[in-house]
Motif scaffolding. Structure first.
Motif, PDB file in Angstrom:
ATOM      1  N   ASP A  36       0.847  -1.190   0.000  1.00 42.61           N
ATOM      2  CA  ASP A  36       0.000   0.000   0.000  1.00 42.61           C
ATOM      3  C   ASP A  36       0.883   1.240   0.000  1.00 42.61           C
ATOM      4  OD1 ASP A  36      -1.745   2.104   0.492  1.00 42.61           O
ATOM      5  OD2 ASP A  36      -3.029   0.929   1.827  1.00 42.61           O
ATOM      6  N   ILE A  37       1.048   1.823  -1.163  1.00 43.44           N
ATOM      7  CA  ILE A  37       1.960   2.956  -1.290  1.00 43.44           C
ATOM      8  C   ILE A  37       1.405   4.220  -0.641  1.00 43.44           C
ATOM      9  CG2 ILE A  37       3.092   2.038  -3.340  1.00 43.44           C
ATOM     10  CD1 ILE A  37       1.331   3.811  -5.054  1.00 43.44           C
ATOM     11  N   GLY A  38       0.090   4.246  -0.361  1.00 39.92           N
ATOM     12  CA  GLY A  38      -0.493   5.382   0.346  1.00 39.92           C
ATOM     13  C   GLY A  38      -0.230   5.340   1.838  1.00 39.92           C
ATOM     14  N   LYS A  39       0.077   4.143   2.345  1.00 41.89           N
ATOM     15  CA  LYS A  39       0.379   3.980   3.770  1.00 41.89           C
ATOM     16  C   LYS A  39       1.878   3.937   4.049  1.00 41.89           C
ATOM     17  CE  LYS A  39      -3.866   1.557   5.079  1.00 41.89           C
ATOM     18  NZ  LYS A  39      -4.444   0.308   5.659  1.00 41.89           N
ATOM     19  N   GLY A  40       2.691   3.854   2.999  1.00 44.89           N
ATOM     20  CA  GLY A  40       4.135   3.845   3.182  1.00 44.89           C
ATOM     21  C   GLY A  40       4.757   2.470   3.216  1.00 44.89           C
ATOM     22  N   LYS A 214      -8.409   2.748  -2.593  1.00 46.00           N
ATOM     23  CA  LYS A 214      -9.560   3.590  -2.329  1.00 46.00           C
ATOM     24  C   LYS A 214      -9.562   4.798  -3.262  1.00 46.00           C
ATOM     25  CE  LYS A 214      -9.585   2.350   2.581  1.00 46.00           C
ATOM     26  NZ  LYS A 214      -9.472   2.850   3.969  1.00 46.00           N
ATOM     27  N   PRO A 215     -10.741   5.229  -3.706  1.00 45.70           N
ATOM     28  CA  PRO A 215     -10.800   6.431  -4.549  1.00 45.70           C
ATOM     29  C   PRO A 215     -10.370   7.655  -3.767  1.00 45.70           C
ATOM     30  CG  PRO A 215     -13.006   5.746  -3.880  1.00 45.70           C
ATOM     31  CD  PRO A 215     -12.080   4.656  -3.447  1.00 45.70           C
ATOM     32  N   GLY A 216      -9.650   8.537  -4.447  1.00 46.14           N
ATOM     33  CA  GLY A 216      -9.182   9.737  -3.767  1.00 46.14           C
ATOM     34  C   GLY A 216      -7.896   9.477  -2.996  1.00 46.14           C
ATOM     35  N   THR A 217      -7.274  10.525  -2.536  1.00 40.96           N
ATOM     36  CA  THR A 217      -6.012  10.440  -1.813  1.00 40.96           C
ATOM     37  C   THR A 217      -6.074  11.385  -0.629  1.00 40.96           C
ATOM     38  OG1 THR A 217      -4.841  10.009  -3.885  1.00 40.96           O
ATOM     39  CG2 THR A 217      -3.504  10.619  -1.999  1.00 40.96           C
ATOM     40  N   ASP A 218      -5.952  10.829   0.597  1.00 38.39           N
ATOM     41  CA  ASP A 218      -6.011  11.692   1.771  1.00 38.39           C
ATOM     42  C   ASP A 218      -4.660  12.348   2.022  1.00 38.39           C
ATOM     43  OD1 ASP A 218      -4.387   9.744   2.987  1.00 38.39           O
ATOM     44  OD2 ASP A 218      -6.082   8.772   3.974  1.00 38.39           O
TER      45      ASP A 218
END
Length: 234
Positions: A36-40, A214-218
């Motif tokens: 998960d590249i959004g979580k690192g 997930k759609p979008g990026t927080d």
């Protein structure tokens, strides 16, 4: 068993599709590990051992070319490895092979980086910079035009045979709307796109991990992808 460390992005999909096209089946011949590249996850020490550039995808094949395990990063290198391992999707004659490689490099050096920048400045950048949006939108249109012209007298990107060039390019064009593209301007490329999208192995490949993203990026994901964490010394 082949282990693939990936995420549902164009570069991840390239490898998922190639595996399925080569006759490998998820759960039977290969398994996917979500990074998960959004979580690192891409900065974890175990992942950096096989992908020192902290990018997905990466692959570990326990049955490497000398009978020993081999690990690879960079999606283009992985496609070439799988083509060599299976003897598929890279023509054997030198003339046709180098034509396919030429267009593989076109994807790696142009389509991927430039469309990636179009995505960034059109969607993810915290502020809209007209110069950057116009620069990369226009470059996306130019690249689409190059491919549309290439298909004037042949069925696939590198000739009349389906190859790793098609496999590499297709996932990047799935986000055509985000790149400011109107398919009406590229009719030959649209026929090619629909032809590739209809292939069963392609459909299986793009479905891998599809529900994980997930759609979008927080804000946290933006920082992991584009902020200081990306540039820390490791």
């Amino acid at each position: 068993m082949i282990d693939v460390y990936s995420w549902p992005t164009p570069n991840g999909h390239k490898v998922h599709i190639m595996l399925e096209e080569c006759g490998f089946r998820l759960g039977r011949d290969w398994q996917v590990h979500a990074v998960d590249i959004g979580k690192g996850d891409q900065f974890q020490p175990d992942f950096l051992k096989i992908s020192p550039n902290n990018k997905i995808p990466a692959l570990v094949d326990s049955a490497g070319p000398d009978g020993k395990s081999i690990s690879l990063f960079e999606s283009g290198a992985i496609l070439l490895y799988l083509a060599s391992k299976t003897g598929k999707f890279l023509p054997r004659s030198d003339r046709a092979k180098f034509k396919a490689l030429e267009w593989l490099m076109f994807q790696m050096g142009g389509v991927g980086p430039m469309l990636g920048q179009a995505h960034h400045f059109r969607i993810y950048a915290p502020e809209k910079i007209d110069y950057a949006v116009n620069r990369y939108t226009n470059e996306a249109k130019r690249l689409y035009g190059v491919m549309d012209r290439q298909l004037a007298e042949q069925k696939f990107i590198a000739g009349n045979q389906y190859s790793i060039a098609d496999i590499a390019i297709f996932p990047w064009l799935r986000s055509w709307q985000n790149q400011g593209i109107d398919w009406a301007d590229y009719p030959r490329l649209k026929v090619w796109f629909d032809t590739i999208a209809a292939r069963p192995a392609v459909q299986r490949g793009v479905a891998v991990l599809a529900g994980a993203r997930k759609p979008g990026t927080d804000d946290k994901a933006r920082e992991m992808l584009f902020g200081k964490t990306q540039y820390e010394k490791r």
